[in-house]
Design an enzyme around this catalytic site. Structure first.
Site, PDB file in Angstrom:
ATOM      1  N   ALA A 131       0.858  -1.177   0.000  1.00 20.35           N
ATOM      2  CA  ALA A 131       0.000   0.000   0.000  1.00 20.35           C
ATOM      3  C   ALA A 131       0.900   1.235   0.000  1.00 20.35           C
ATOM      4  O   ALA A 131       2.078   1.152   0.330  1.00 20.35           O
ATOM      5  CB  ALA A 131      -0.894  -0.010   1.221  1.00 20.35           C
ATOM      6  N   GLY A 139       0.312  -5.553   0.913  1.00 15.61           N
ATOM      7  CA  GLY A 139      -0.948  -5.457   0.183  1.00 15.61           C
ATOM      8  C   GLY A 139      -0.899  -6.156  -1.166  1.00 15.61           C
ATOM      9  O   GLY A 139      -1.928  -6.608  -1.670  1.00 15.61           O
ATOM     10  N   GLU A 186       4.892  -5.890   7.159  1.00 17.20           N
ATOM     11  CA  GLU A 186       4.120  -4.996   8.042  1.00 17.20           C
ATOM     12  C   GLU A 186       4.581  -4.953   9.490  1.00 17.20           C
ATOM     13  O   GLU A 186       4.747  -3.871  10.063  1.00 17.20           O
ATOM     14  CB  GLU A 186       2.631  -5.364   8.005  1.00 17.20           C
ATOM     15  CG  GLU A 186       1.906  -4.921   6.746  1.00 17.20           C
ATOM     16  CD  GLU A 186       1.959  -5.961   5.642  1.00 17.20           C
ATOM     17  OE1 GLU A 186       2.814  -6.878   5.723  1.00 17.20           O
ATOM     18  OE2 GLU A 186       1.158  -5.864   4.690  1.00 17.20           O
TER      19      GLU A 186
END
Ligand SMILES: NC(=O)c1ccc[n+]([C@@H]2O[C@H](COP(=O)([O-])OP(=O)(O)OC[C@H]3O[C@@H](n4cnc5c(N)ncnc54)[C@H](O)[C@@H]3O)[C@@H](O)[C@H]2O)c1
Length: 651
Positions: free
Chosen positions: A405, A454, A477
């Site tokens: 993302a 993502g 992440e």
């Protein structure tokens, strides 16, 4: 139709000058054998010298390991014998800019090269069609217009001549992506896409100097600020050669008229044989007029070339950002000034009933943001509703699939106290991924390079995942203070089970395509040349209704068991029993560096999610997004990207 090879092995470049040597260097850096031809041994040696020097600089600047130099150098075979081109799969011509010479070179190539070899020209100012007219097989000739320095500048314009075979174009394009280039398509028209507006940027600057609107240094300074670029037009011409600017503007001016043509002052400067003088003082009061004139010129040229079908709005902008290193492309600039050009960051193409939806932000590694998400959604729904479409392929352009993302969006959201907007985007994306998941038509993710965060989550929402051998996948992440919020804690489990899902999410381990296949995370591996066919084959399997975790091979079972039998705190604090297994030790160390809150939430979501239906798991995941993005560690982690490893405080 030309019979083409499936896989390229030997590439070749004719002309070992500034461009040719750099093109050969890049090809060798990416692992190809390269034949580099020039007229005599001295010229060949000069080319090799340029490559050596550039590689040395790359090592000095710390962007290349010293031990790589020798292997790159060894892959380039310099020669003055054209006959050595006999085995080449693709030949790029980069000799002097002289039409008769280029035509002669192509005639010789046609006589020597295999009939299935692709022949490309790096010409800047001639039409590909004119060069190709010299040979009997113009269908295998196309333009590959690289930018200086071709081993560093990632842009390449791929140009079809009037007779270029569509498959030749497609294969040459795929090769550029394999080389780490960012290709844009251009019609066979003077200046192609980028030089068409770039030359106006230069000429308008010279005209202003000629009209005494401002001095050169003032114009440079204002140009730098207006376009967010490192060098102004005059400094740039001094570096790349003032005569080249005259040459380019003369040919483009002949085709399109006075806006592009050289002012008298440029001719005088070339006659003088001197660089532009950048002395004097800067006059900031000229800001308005100089920036307006530069922008108007560029905008006029950009609009004209799009109207004529030379290039698309998106390609103009990519060309400006990647090739010229402007902060924004002309159309993005116009939109910021109130225009509303539709910029398609996602494109779709349907062939034989298969819709391929491609995220087209190659210079941002196809990162997902609000615009990309919205456009992808529209195109996906259109393909899903189209009765003639039988299957859908999701892809990324350039060298990556999707690198995750858009981090800047997250940082901005946190810094402006608008975490709600992050939650909203996450919810939207989750819903879109759910639509992909629910689609009655089969969907394949075509992962031809990097897929992170993502990007993996997007792929996991598809029925099938096919990746190239060089693809890498992972969930970074927890290393940046957050957890995968687009189903990463849910769909990963449904593919590989809770143990390996935790291994991937908690360690952030980046795995290869081969590892991904062995764990069951992906379904197939196919070479870059065969991945499109492989994707179509997978579609034939129809949508996957119920997914059960694959049984991992024995070597992964140990990892799965470790993560299943130890809780996250024990692993995080290094207290879990690894039995001396090196891989488990490594995994435990990796977890220790991650953000504690993110780890705990992720582990819990994986465990709890495995016990409930997917929809409920996704809801749980979403319900913690606001919480995680409100932590100090999230901001610390996000701001650390590209810098040193962050230290998390657990708050
Ligand atoms: N310099 C740039 O910024 C740039 C950018 C894009 C495209 N181009 C195009 O790339 C091409 C090469 O430009 P360059 O700047 O590298 O030029 P250059 O003068 O540095 O190199 C040209 C090389 O071609 C060799 N050569 C000439 N005739 C030959 C022949 N018959 N067989 C084999 N080799 C031969 C020369 O010996 C020389 O080494 C031109 O068409 C130019 O328009 C240049």
């Amino acid at each position: 139709m030309v019979e083409l090879l499936k896989t390229f092995r030997t590439l070749a470049v004719v002309g070992a000058g500034n461009m040719g040597s750099g093109i050969a260097q890049k090809m060798a850096t990416e692992g190809f054998d390269v034949v580099l031809v020039d007229v005599d041994d001295e010229k060949v040696a000069r080319g090799a010298g340029i490559i050596e020097q550039t590689l040395k600089e790359a090592v000095e600047r710390g962007i290349m390991r010293p031990d790589k130099i020798a292997s790159i150098r060894d892959r380039v075979r310099g020669t003055s014998r054209f006959e050595d081109l006999r085995d080449a799969d693709v030949v790029v011509e980069a000799v002097f800019e002289d039409l008769a010479l280029k035509q002669d070179v192509f005639r010789r190539l046609e006589g020597i090269c295999r009939p299935d070899a692709i022949l490309a020209t790096n010409t800047s100012s001639y039409l590909v069609t004119d060069i190709a007219s010299a040979v009997k097989t113009p269908q295998r000739v196309l333009g590959l217009h690289y930018f200086f320095h071709p081993a560093k500048n990632r842009l390449v314009e791929v140009v079809s001549g009037t007779q270029t075979d569509a498959d030749v174009f497609r294969r040459a394009w795929a090769l550029q992506e394999q080389l780490g280039k960012i290709p844009i398509a251009s019609a066979d028209a003077s200046g192609f896409v980028v030089n068409r507006f770039f030359v106006v940027w230069l000429m308008e600057a010279i005209r202003m100097l000629e009209e005494r609107v401002a001095n050169a240094i003032t114009i440079d300074e204002i140009a730098k600020r207006t376009f967010g670029v490192g060098m102004g037009p005059f400094e740039l011409m001094n570096v790349s050669g003032v005569p080249i600017a005259l040459h380019a503007s003369t040919s483009i001016g002949n085709a399109y008229g006075p806006l592009y043509a050289p002012p008298e002052l440029l001719r005088k400067q070339v006659e003088l044989g001197a660089p532009w003088s950048l002395g004097g003082t800067i006059h900031p009061e000229a800001q308005q007029v100089v920036s307006e004139r530069l922008m108007n010129g560029v905008f006029t040229a950009a609009k004209a070339l799009v109207d004529e079908g030379v290039g698309t709005i998106e390609d103009v902008d990519i060309g400006a950002r990647v090739g010229l290193r402007w902060r924004l492309g002309p159309f993005e600039m116009m939109n910021r000034r109130g225009a509303s050009y539709p910029i398609q960051l996602v494109k779709s193409r349907t062939e034989h009933g298969v819709a391929t939806i491609t995220i087209n932000r190659p210079d941002a590694m196809n990162a997902l943001d609000e615009t990309v998400a919205d456009q992808m959604d529209v195109l996906f729904k259109r393909a899903a509703d189209d009765p003639t479409t039988t299957g859908i392929v999701l892809a990324g352009s350039g060298r990556s699939f999707v690198a995750g993302a858009d981090i800047r969006f997250f940082i901005k959201g946190i810094e402006t106290g608008d975490v709600g907007r992050i939650e909203q985007l996450t919810a939207n994306l989750q819903a879109q991924l759910r639509a992909i998941d629910d689609s009655r038509k089969p969907v394949v993710a075509r992962v031809h390079g990097l897929a992170l965060g993502g990007g993996v989550e997007l792929a996991l929402a598809c029925d099938y995942i096919v990746a190239t051998p060089n693809a890498t996948l992972g969930f970074p992440e927890t290393g940046i203070g957050i957890f995968p919020g687009l189903g990463g804690t849910q769909r990963t489990t449904r593919r590989v089970g809770t143990g390996l899902a935790k291994w991937l999410v908690l360690t952030g381990q980046i795995i290869t395509a081969e590892e991904a296949l062995a764990t069951g995370l992906i379904d197939a591996i196919a070479s870059r040349d065969e991945i499109d066919d492989a994707a179509v084959k997978l579609l034939a399997g129809g949508p996957v209704k119920e997914r059960r975790p694959a049984t991992p091979s024995a070597s992964y079972q140990a990892i799965a068991d470790f993560f299943n039998s130890n809780d996250v705190e024990t692993i995080r604090t290094g207290r879990a029993n690894t039995g001396g297994d090196e891989r488990l030790e490594k995994a435990m160390k990796a977890v220790a560096h991650k953000a504690p809150l993110a780890l705990r939430l992720a582990a819990r979501l994986i465990d709890d999610g495995a016990k409930v239906p997917l929809d409920e798991g996704l809801r749980m995941e979403l319900s913690h997004v606001r919480e995680i993005f409100s932590t100090r560690d999230a901001l610390t982690g996000l701001l650390s990207i590209g810098k040193n490893r962050p230290t998390f405080e657990g708050a």
